[in-house]
Design a protein around this motif. Structure first.
Motif, PDB file in Angstrom:
ATOM      1  N   TYR A 147       0.838  -1.199   0.000  1.00 26.11           N
ATOM      2  CA  TYR A 147       0.000   0.000   0.000  1.00 26.11           C
ATOM      3  C   TYR A 147       0.870   1.246   0.000  1.00 26.11           C
ATOM      4  CZ  TYR A 147      -2.760   3.750   2.221  1.00 26.11           C
ATOM      5  OH  TYR A 147      -3.349   4.954   2.534  1.00 26.11           O
ATOM      6  N   SER A 148       0.623   2.154  -0.951  1.00 32.53           N
ATOM      7  CA  SER A 148       1.329   3.427  -1.024  1.00 32.53           C
ATOM      8  C   SER A 148       2.838   3.147  -1.102  1.00 32.53           C
ATOM      9  CB  SER A 148       0.937   4.297   0.175  1.00 32.53           C
ATOM     10  OG  SER A 148       1.319   5.628  -0.005  1.00 32.53           O
ATOM     11  N   MET A 149       3.639   3.634  -0.142  1.00 28.96           N
ATOM     12  CA  MET A 149       5.069   3.333  -0.164  1.00 28.96           C
ATOM     13  C   MET A 149       5.314   1.836  -0.227  1.00 28.96           C
ATOM     14  SD  MET A 149       7.946   4.250   2.722  1.00 28.96           S
ATOM     15  CE  MET A 149       9.001   2.896   3.266  1.00 28.96           C
ATOM     16  N   GLY A 150       4.449   1.054   0.422  1.00 25.00           N
ATOM     17  CA  GLY A 150       4.613  -0.397   0.399  1.00 25.00           C
ATOM     18  C   GLY A 150       4.546  -0.979  -0.998  1.00 25.00           C
ATOM     19  N   GLY A 151       3.801  -0.333  -1.889  1.00 22.90           N
ATOM     20  CA  GLY A 151       3.769  -0.783  -3.271  1.00 22.90           C
ATOM     21  C   GLY A 151       5.106  -0.612  -3.944  1.00 22.90           C
ATOM     22  N   SER A 152       5.767   0.511  -3.676  1.00 23.57           N
ATOM     23  CA  SER A 152       7.100   0.744  -4.253  1.00 23.57           C
ATOM     24  C   SER A 152       8.105  -0.250  -3.698  1.00 23.57           C
ATOM     25  CB  SER A 152       7.547   2.187  -3.951  1.00 23.57           C
ATOM     26  OG  SER A 152       6.580   3.120  -4.366  1.00 23.57           O
ATOM     27  N   VAL A 153       8.028  -0.511  -2.395  1.00 21.82           N
ATOM     28  CA  VAL A 153       8.921  -1.497  -1.784  1.00 21.82           C
ATOM     29  C   VAL A 153       8.657  -2.886  -2.364  1.00 21.82           C
ATOM     30  CG1 VAL A 153       9.598  -2.605   0.376  1.00 21.82           C
ATOM     31  CG2 VAL A 153       9.128  -0.157   0.343  1.00 21.82           C
ATOM     32  N   ALA A 154       7.390  -3.208  -2.580  1.00 21.23           N
ATOM     33  CA  ALA A 154       7.041  -4.520  -3.131  1.00 21.23           C
ATOM     34  C   ALA A 154       7.644  -4.719  -4.515  1.00 21.23           C
ATOM     35  CB  ALA A 154       5.520  -4.670  -3.185  1.00 21.23           C
ATOM     36  N   GLY A 173       0.636   2.641  -5.167  1.00 24.96           N
ATOM     37  CA  GLY A 173       2.057   2.783  -4.899  1.00 24.96           C
ATOM     38  C   GLY A 173       2.708   3.701  -5.910  1.00 24.96           C
ATOM     39  N   ASN A 174       3.774   4.378  -5.494  1.00 27.35           N
ATOM     40  CA  ASN A 174       4.513   5.256  -6.394  1.00 27.35           C
ATOM     41  C   ASN A 174       5.309   4.431  -7.396  1.00 27.35           C
ATOM     42  OD1 ASN A 174       3.923   6.711  -3.877  1.00 27.35           O
ATOM     43  ND2 ASN A 174       5.050   8.396  -4.811  1.00 27.35           N
ATOM     44  N   LEU A 175       5.173   4.784  -8.673  1.00 21.85           N
ATOM     45  CA  LEU A 175       5.897   4.079  -9.733  1.00 21.85           C
ATOM     46  C   LEU A 175       6.982   4.924 -10.376  1.00 21.85           C
ATOM     47  CD1 LEU A 175       2.958   2.245 -11.587  1.00 21.85           C
ATOM     48  CD2 LEU A 175       4.343   1.454  -9.639  1.00 21.85           C
ATOM     49  N   ILE A 176       6.882   6.239 -10.232  1.00 26.55           N
ATOM     50  CA  ILE A 176       7.876   7.128 -10.829  1.00 26.55           C
ATOM     51  C   ILE A 176       8.333   8.136  -9.780  1.00 26.55           C
ATOM     52  CG2 ILE A 176       6.904   6.871 -13.141  1.00 26.55           C
ATOM     53  CD1 ILE A 176       5.653   9.643 -12.824  1.00 26.55           C
ATOM     54  N   PRO A 177       9.498   8.775  -9.987  1.00 26.66           N
ATOM     55  CA  PRO A 177       9.961   9.781  -9.023  1.00 26.66           C
ATOM     56  C   PRO A 177       8.988  10.950  -8.921  1.00 26.66           C
ATOM     57  CG  PRO A 177      11.727   9.136 -10.534  1.00 26.66           C
ATOM     58  CD  PRO A 177      10.456   8.551 -11.084  1.00 26.66           C
ATOM     59  N   GLY A 178       9.084  11.658  -7.809  1.00 30.18           N
ATOM     60  CA  GLY A 178       8.270  12.850  -7.624  1.00 30.18           C
ATOM     61  C   GLY A 178       7.474  12.844  -6.339  1.00 30.18           C
ATOM     62  N   VAL A 269     -11.638   9.095 -14.214  1.00 21.57           N
ATOM     63  CA  VAL A 269     -12.674   9.995 -13.706  1.00 21.57           C
ATOM     64  C   VAL A 269     -12.109  11.381 -13.451  1.00 21.57           C
ATOM     65  CG1 VAL A 269     -14.320  10.410 -11.837  1.00 21.57           C
ATOM     66  CG2 VAL A 269     -13.956   8.076 -12.681  1.00 21.57           C
ATOM     67  N   THR A 270     -10.931  11.425 -12.809  1.00 22.89           N
ATOM     68  CA  THR A 270     -10.355  12.713 -12.414  1.00 22.89           C
ATOM     69  C   THR A 270      -9.585  13.401 -13.537  1.00 22.89           C
ATOM     70  OG1 THR A 270      -8.249  11.763 -11.651  1.00 22.89           O
ATOM     71  CG2 THR A 270     -10.078  11.800 -10.082  1.00 22.89           C
ATOM     72  N   GLY A 271      -9.061  12.600 -14.479  1.00 25.55           N
ATOM     73  CA  GLY A 271      -8.210  13.153 -15.531  1.00 25.55           C
ATOM     74  C   GLY A 271      -6.809  13.494 -15.051  1.00 25.55           C
ATOM     75  N   LYS A 272      -6.449  13.069 -13.823  1.00 24.41           N
ATOM     76  CA  LYS A 272      -5.151  13.403 -13.239  1.00 24.41           C
ATOM     77  C   LYS A 272      -4.271  12.163 -13.124  1.00 24.41           C
ATOM     78  CE  LYS A 272      -7.001  17.193 -10.408  1.00 24.41           C
ATOM     79  NZ  LYS A 272      -7.185  17.690  -9.016  1.00 24.41           N
ATOM     80  N   VAL A 273      -3.031  12.287 -13.611  1.00 23.67           N
ATOM     81  CA  VAL A 273      -2.021  11.247 -13.469  1.00 23.67           C
ATOM     82  C   VAL A 273      -0.865  11.828 -12.667  1.00 23.67           C
ATOM     83  CG1 VAL A 273      -0.343   9.831 -14.693  1.00 23.67           C
ATOM     84  CG2 VAL A 273      -2.655  10.061 -15.593  1.00 23.67           C
ATOM     85  N   THR A 274      -0.456  11.126 -11.609  1.00 21.38           N
ATOM     86  CA  THR A 274       0.608  11.603 -10.725  1.00 21.38           C
ATOM     87  C   THR A 274       1.571  10.452 -10.449  1.00 21.38           C
ATOM     88  OG1 THR A 274      -0.586  10.997  -8.692  1.00 21.38           O
ATOM     89  CG2 THR A 274      -1.051  13.186  -9.626  1.00 21.38           C
ATOM     90  N   PRO A 275       2.689  10.710  -9.722  1.00 26.40           N
ATOM     91  CA  PRO A 275       3.622   9.611  -9.437  1.00 26.40           C
ATOM     92  C   PRO A 275       2.988   8.423  -8.732  1.00 26.40           C
ATOM     93  CG  PRO A 275       4.701  11.696  -9.033  1.00 26.40           C
ATOM     94  CD  PRO A 275       3.264  12.017  -9.327  1.00 26.40           C
ATOM     95  N   ASP A 276       1.945   8.673  -7.894  1.00 24.45           N
ATOM     96  CA  ASP A 276       1.292   7.549  -7.222  1.00 24.45           C
ATOM     97  C   ASP A 276      -0.070   7.215  -7.821  1.00 24.45           C
ATOM     98  OD1 ASP A 276       0.264   9.951  -6.328  1.00 24.45           O
ATOM     99  OD2 ASP A 276       0.140   9.378  -4.221  1.00 24.45           O
ATOM    100  N   ILE A 277      -0.412   7.848  -8.932  1.00 20.12           N
ATOM    101  CA  ILE A 277      -1.661   7.551  -9.636  1.00 20.12           C
ATOM    102  C   ILE A 277      -1.354   7.452 -11.127  1.00 20.12           C
ATOM    103  CG2 ILE A 277      -4.057   8.249 -10.033  1.00 20.12           C
ATOM    104  CD1 ILE A 277      -3.572   7.725  -7.155  1.00 20.12           C
TER     105      ILE A 277
END
Length: 317
Positions: A147-154, A173-178, A269-277
């Motif tokens: 979950y969240s940071m745990g996704g990056s660790v996984a 989880g975060n997939l890219i820097p930022g 739905v939101t139209g927003k893409v971010t490091p964790d989305i």
């Protein structure tokens, strides 16, 4: 709510917490529905807490086991500096996961694990600690939920030791820097200032918000009480400075992979893409399954543990 607390919780963005299933009372216990869940280490769910000394860090890492662990239990990795069992207790105890063991691991510097002399400052570093635990347990490979940071660790765990991971479920989880809103805010404060002043101020803001009904803020405040603030800062820096190739590594893996969005953060739905989305189209093109957890933002299983348990059970079988 102050600017500090708003930044940590992602107000107005992907992590905007609107659920009211939890609150923090005077005794610092969280309440979900009609079930009372203390967030203290002494009341972790499950039959036992286990530990392992990590010579590299001169520290003890601890984890909570629930259910049987003879046949590849699910490994759960929590959010940034969260204690693992409170993060997942309502999920692993849901009837949808009856008969499925769980291993919920606290990162060094948080939960019941020791505060290392030198905080672990990368997701790969945390993954190496998880490797030590799983090698100690034996019996893998394991399905891993992060979950969240745990996704990056996984993800780092899966590419560090692919033999240990049979499937990945990454929940925002975060997939890219930022980084996300919270990690960016913490990273922006110099570490000595964060330890000396900003950390305590941030916790006060979160507690004040909880008193006026901010459920997720209360959970964050309780989860971070007693942690190593240097470790929290190091984790935030590690998320902001993720390896540039982490997403490509995730997309290129051949094991079953699933990415879970909170409904309120779904980019379709939101139209927003971010490091964790990330963009769901990019994931599905690479064969990553996409699921949506109803009625939640970034708080996810903390707001809808039953729905999350059903996703875990459906995905992992």
């Amino acid at each position: 709510m102050s600017v500090r607390a708003c930044a940590v919780l992602g107000c107005g963005g992907a992590g905007n917490p609107t659920q009211r299933l939890y609150r923090i009372d005077d005794d610092s216990a969280g309440i979900m529905g009609n079930q009372r869940h203390s967030l203290s280490v002494e009341n972790y769910v499950g039959p036992r807490m286990d530990n392992l000394y990590l010579d590299k860090h001169k520290s003890v890492i601890r984890w909570q086991s629930a259910g049987g662990i003879a046949v590849s239990p699910v490994v759960y990795l929590p959010g940034m500096s969260f204690p693992a069992a409170p993060n997942f207790r309502a999920t692993v105890s849901d009837p949808a996961l009856d008969g499925r063991g769980a291993v919920m691991i606290d990162y060094l510097g948080s939960g019941a694990s020791d505060h290392a002399i030198a905080p672990v400052d990368t997701m790969a570093g945390h993954a190496a600690c998880i490797v030590a635990v799983l090698d100690h347990l034996g019996g893998g490979p394991f399905p891993v939920v992060g979950y969240s940071m745990g996704g990056s660790v996984a993800i780092e765990l899966a590419r560090l030791r692919p033999d240990l991971v049979s499937a990945l479920l990454v929940a925002e989880g975060n997939l890219i820097p930022g980084g996300g809103a919270g990690s960016r805010f913490i990273e922006s404060v110099p570490v000595e200032e964060f330890v000396a002043r900003a950390f305590d101020e941030m916790l006060k803001d979160l507690r004040d918000g909880a008193k006026t009904g901010d459920a997720f803020g209360g959970i964050v405040a309780k989860s971070w009480a007693g942690i190593d603030p240097r470790a929290l800062h190091a984790n935030a820096v590690g998320l902001v400075d993720l390896p540039a190739d982490l997403m490509a590594a995730f997309l290129g893996m051949t094991i079953p992979r699933t990415y879970v969005y909170g409904e309120k953060n779904d980019p379709r739905v939101t139209g927003k893409v971010t490091p964790d989305i990330p963009d769901p189209a990019v994931l599905t093109t690479a064969g990553v399954g996409v699921r949506v957890l109803a009625g939640t933002g970034h708080e996810m299983m903390l707001a809808n543990p039953q729905g999350f348990a059903k996703i875990v059970a459906d995905v992992l079988g």
